[in-house]
Design an enzyme around this catalytic site. Structure first.
Site, PDB file in Angstrom:
ATOM      1  N   LYS A 150     -10.783   0.521  10.135  1.00  0.00           N
ATOM      2  CA  LYS A 150     -10.995  -0.879   9.825  1.00  0.00           C
ATOM      3  C   LYS A 150     -11.855  -1.995  10.733  1.00  0.00           C
ATOM      4  O   LYS A 150     -11.448  -2.731  10.282  1.00  0.00           O
ATOM      5  CB  LYS A 150     -10.160  -0.958   8.730  1.00  0.00           C
ATOM      6  CG  LYS A 150      -9.428  -0.015   7.920  1.00  0.00           C
ATOM      7  CD  LYS A 150      -7.972  -0.498   7.245  1.00  0.00           C
ATOM      8  CE  LYS A 150      -7.298   0.106   6.242  1.00  0.00           C
ATOM      9  NZ  LYS A 150      -8.425   0.454   4.997  1.00  0.00           N
ATOM     10  N   ASP A 198       2.965  -4.046   8.682  1.00  0.00           N
ATOM     11  CA  ASP A 198       1.510  -3.359   8.069  1.00  0.00           C
ATOM     12  C   ASP A 198       0.064  -4.081   8.698  1.00  0.00           C
ATOM     13  O   ASP A 198       0.073  -4.585   7.508  1.00  0.00           O
ATOM     14  CB  ASP A 198       1.565  -2.286   6.541  1.00  0.00           C
ATOM     15  CG  ASP A 198       0.421  -2.447   6.070  1.00  0.00           C
ATOM     16  OD1 ASP A 198      -0.527  -2.311   7.270  1.00  0.00           O
ATOM     17  OD2 ASP A 198      -0.217  -1.141   5.308  1.00  0.00           O
ATOM     18  N   CYS A 238      -4.814   2.038  -3.658  1.00  0.00           N
ATOM     19  CA  CYS A 238      -3.289   2.789  -3.106  1.00  0.00           C
ATOM     20  C   CYS A 238      -2.248   1.770  -2.972  1.00  0.00           C
ATOM     21  O   CYS A 238      -1.153   1.600  -2.327  1.00  0.00           O
ATOM     22  CB  CYS A 238      -3.512   3.055  -1.729  1.00  0.00           C
ATOM     23  SG  CYS A 238      -4.785   4.737  -1.276  1.00  0.00           S
ATOM     24  N   GLN A 270      -4.712  -4.947   7.406  1.00  0.00           N
ATOM     25  CA  GLN A 270      -5.629  -5.886   6.819  1.00  0.00           C
ATOM     26  C   GLN A 270      -5.705  -7.235   7.804  1.00  0.00           C
ATOM     27  O   GLN A 270      -6.545  -8.323   7.050  1.00  0.00           O
ATOM     28  CB  GLN A 270      -5.698  -5.808   5.798  1.00  0.00           C
ATOM     29  CG  GLN A 270      -5.697  -5.133   4.645  1.00  0.00           C
ATOM     30  CD  GLN A 270      -6.971  -4.983   4.538  1.00  0.00           C
ATOM     31  OE1 GLN A 270      -8.041  -5.360   4.546  1.00  0.00           O
ATOM     32  NE2 GLN A 270      -7.469  -3.474   3.573  1.00  0.00           N
ATOM     33  N   HIS A 330       0.851  -1.002   0.271  1.00  0.00           N
ATOM     34  CA  HIS A 330       0.063  -0.051   0.439  1.00  0.00           C
ATOM     35  C   HIS A 330       0.931   1.444   0.445  1.00  0.00           C
ATOM     36  O   HIS A 330       2.080   0.940   0.665  1.00  0.00           O
ATOM     37  CB  HIS A 330      -0.937   0.111   1.175  1.00  0.00           C
ATOM     38  CG  HIS A 330      -2.060   0.902   1.604  1.00  0.00           C
ATOM     39  ND1 HIS A 330      -2.104   2.143   1.953  1.00  0.00           N
ATOM     40  CD2 HIS A 330      -3.094   0.442   1.052  1.00  0.00           C
ATOM     41  CE1 HIS A 330      -2.578   3.139   1.947  1.00  0.00           C
ATOM     42  NE2 HIS A 330      -3.793   1.981   1.586  1.00  0.00           N
TER      43      HIS A 330
HETATM   44  C1  LIG Z   1      -2.455  -2.624   3.909  1.00  0.00           C
HETATM   45  C2  LIG Z   1      -3.186  -0.756   4.078  1.00  0.00           C
HETATM   46  N1  LIG Z   1      -2.107  -0.625   4.539  1.00  0.00           N
HETATM   47  C3  LIG Z   1      -2.074   0.795   4.475  1.00  0.00           C
HETATM   48  C4  LIG Z   1      -3.928   1.838   5.360  1.00  0.00           C
HETATM   49  C5  LIG Z   1      -3.333   2.910   5.643  1.00  0.00           C
HETATM   50  O1  LIG Z   1      -4.656   3.082   6.786  1.00  0.00           O
HETATM   51  P1  LIG Z   1      -5.621   4.981   6.640  1.00  0.00           P
HETATM   52  O2  LIG Z   1      -5.401   5.159   5.819  1.00  0.00           O
HETATM   53  O3  LIG Z   1      -6.032   4.171   8.018  1.00  0.00           O
HETATM   54  O4  LIG Z   1      -4.329   5.119   7.803  1.00  0.00           O
HETATM   55  C6  LIG Z   1      -4.589   0.429   3.972  1.00  0.00           C
HETATM   56  C7  LIG Z   1      -5.944   1.364   4.627  1.00  0.00           C
HETATM   57  O5  LIG Z   1      -6.817   1.917   3.046  1.00  0.00           O
HETATM   58  C8  LIG Z   1      -4.241  -1.003   3.738  1.00  0.00           C
HETATM   59  O6  LIG Z   1      -5.271  -1.266   3.220  1.00  0.00           O
END
Ligand SMILES: Cc1ncc(COP(=O)(O)O)c(C=O)c1O
Lengths: 155, 431
Positions: free
Chosen positions: B246, B220, B386, B223, B143
């Protein structure tokens, strides 16, 4: 699904398949690349002016995107090819006004012709940018060409 | 409550649980809403909404500032929330730092490391100090939140950013990791579960490999924490990040996990009130974790609400949540992979994957696919989610993603698949 057929009118689906103007233009007076960062749709628009420098002699674009953005580029090509720059500026303003209408009012068919098919898209806030992509790119081309920008050198 | 595949497929569990989620009880374009975008953001149960409101109605006051009875009450609620979240992910309370979201949590580490490279943080911060010749390793599937902060850190320090390549289906293995992680590696960051492919990374193997080379590891966990039992201590990672929104919790708060001795040594990238021991006109010294990172007024009611979300998930049981989603994942794969002209990205059928499915319909742009589903009341995510480099690697610009959660029913998955099967016909592709 009646709503959806308001968005994807036959004319739009048709243009998305025909893709009028698809192809890089030889010897353009101006080119412009436009990207929609939220979805990655992109278009590179090129125009060549006639000898008087007041009308679009030829228009060509390459791009990748959703049916709305590609159909819009095709419909725009049909309207703008051979047209006076002043007329094209008017078209772009009119199209932008229609796309900001959120589906309200009547579209100006006298001005926009077939492009009024995109009136339904204006209700979908997330899709307005798709429809505007080619028009914004053409606007930038015209601005560059009429500012007497030197022709971009051919690769 | 035991959830076997049959219960889920019959929709028994979600039917009763869905009453806790008012959001789900609405129409979208004249159809009952099928919310299949929990991977982007989850809906919140009434208990979570109520907990935040109750805190604000009865306990709201400044936290850690002053000495009144009221501050005692709010500070207790705030710190109890930290304990609840810590227990949920196998951490000690001082290993849990509030951030504004997961992106912010990752940035806290990357920016702190840049500070260390700039000479801040003294001898303790040595372990974080990168320079030319050092390597930061990520994967090609990250991401953007877990990619760009590391690109910037590399640019600031002169370190090199390298990446573990992915296969044609977007997955990667410990062997792929071993081809990149080596003696120059100082830091490894990767996603536990991919938000595009649903692939589950071999975390403990990567940790073992990275630690063998003396590198630190950040996970990270955006998920994974919401969807499966997750114990950071057991996984052995040095840092981790996840977002409350989430996992049935509020927006505006995320979590940075770090092993205590590392957090105590990482320079705080943002400084100011509440983070310090002694301040003079020339300099400041910082408290240990977590206070050293929590500069300024914190998202207090959000922390309380997140703790309630954790209690809600705990009451369901994360094993049950995982079982439910495993069944839904199988159904998603089964239903989508048999539709002609639809390409399901990610691990092949039969391999483990999270309850999400990203698909490409050749000839129809993801925006159009999403719009078609939207008109039938089915809410999905379209775009690159993303993860542009991953999509590029898959030869795609955008995909359409359905993602499930505790309240998702088998019926919703079937509706998604049935609508997906009509897409090409509607757009006149492939006939
Ligand atoms: C794998 C992963 N990393 C990072 C993020 C970023 O999360 P946030 O936008 O809540 O900071 C997301 C969600 O969009 C994600 O799915």
């Amino acid at each position: 699904m009646s709503d959806l057929s308001g968005l994807y009118q036959e004319l739009i689906l048709d243009h998305s398949r025909r893709r009028l103007g698809d192809g890089e233009l030889d010897d353009p007076h101006a080119t412009h690349h436009e990207l929609n960062p939220t979805c990655g749709d992109e278009i590179t628009m090129g125009i060549r002016l006639d000898a008087s420098g007041t009308a679009i002699e030829a228009i060509g674009w390459t791009g990748d995107g959703c049916s709305i953005s590609m159909a819009s580029a095709s419909a725009l090509t049909e309207l703008a090819a051979g047209a006076d720059l002043d007329r094209v500026r008017e078209l772009i303003d009119g199209f932008r006004t229609m796309m900001r209408s959120q589906g309200a009012g009547e579209a100006d068919e006298d001005l926009l012709g077939d492009a009024i098919a995109f009136h339904g898209v204006s209700k979908y806030v997330m899709r307005v940018k798709c429809a505007m992509l080619a028009w914004v790119a053409l606007e930038a081309c015209i601005a560059a060409a009429s500012a007497g920008a030197p022709r971009p050198s051919q690769p | 409550m035991t959830l076997d595949r049959t219960t889920v497929v019959d929709g028994l569990l979600p039917a009763e649980l869905r009453r806790d989620f008012p959001y789900l009880d609405q129409e979208l374009n004249g159809h009952p809403l099928a919310y299949l975008d929990s991977g982007a953001t989850a809906q919140r149960p009434v208990a979570v909404l109520d907990a935040e409101r109750a805190y604000l109605e009865h306990a709201n006051a400044a936290v850690h500032r002053g000495a009144s009875t009221l501050v005692g009450t709010s500070t207790t609620a705030f710190e109890e929330a930290r304990e609840t979240v810590a227990r949920f992910v196998g951490a000690r309370p001082r290993e849990i730092v509030w951030a504004s979201n997961a992106t912010d949590a990752i940035n806290m580490v990357a920016l702190g490391m840049a500070d260390a490279a700039a000479g801040l943080g003294g001898a303790e911060a040595e372990i974080f100090r990168l320079g030319p010749g050092d390597e930061i390793v990520v994967t090609e599937a990250e991401h953007h939140a877990d990619l760009i902060p590391w690109q910037r850190l590399a640019a600031k320090t002169g370190a090199t950013l390298r990446w573990i390549p992915v296969n044609d289906d977007g997955t990667w293995s410990i062997d792929d990791a071993a081809s990149v992680i080596g003696p120059r590696t100082r830091f490894v960051a990767f996603g536990h579960v991919s938000n595009v492919t649903g692939y589950l990374a071999p975390v403990t193997e990567v940790v073992e490999l990275a630690h063998r080379h003396g590198a630190l590891v950040m996970l990270d966990a955006c998920q994974s924490v919401p969807h499966r039992p997750t114990d950071f201590a057991e996984l052995g990672v040095d840092f981790a990040a996840f977002s409350a929104h989430k996992m049935l919790g509020p927006t505006g708060i995320g979590v940075l996990y770090g092993r205590a001795h590392l957090l105590d040594a990482l320079p705080p990238a943002r400084t100011g009130g509440s983070t310090i021991t002694t301040v003079t006109m020339e300099s400041a010294s910082f408290l240990p974790s977590p206070q050293r990172f929590e500069a300024g007024t914190q998202p207090v009611s959000q922390a309380v609400a997140l703790a309630e979300a954790v209690r809600y998930l705990d009451a369901l049981g994360m094993q049950n949540v995982h079982a439910h989603e495993t069944a839904l994942a199988e159904l998603l794969v089964e239903e989508t992979s048999r539709i002609a002209g639809v390409r399901l990205v990610g691990p092949p059928p039969g391999s483990p994957r999270a309850a999400l499915a990203s698909v490409d319909v050749p000839g129809v742009h993801a925006h159009d696919v999403g719009q078609f589903l939207d008109a039938q009341g089915i809410a999905v995510r379209v775009g690159h989610h993303c993860a542009q480099p991953l999509h590029r690697r898959l030869g795609l610009r955008a995909t359409t993603r359905a993602s499930a959660y505790v309240y998702t029913t088998a019926d919703e998955v079937r509706r998604f698949a049935a609508a997906l099967a009509e897409v090409r016909g509607f757009f006149g592709v492939g006939a």
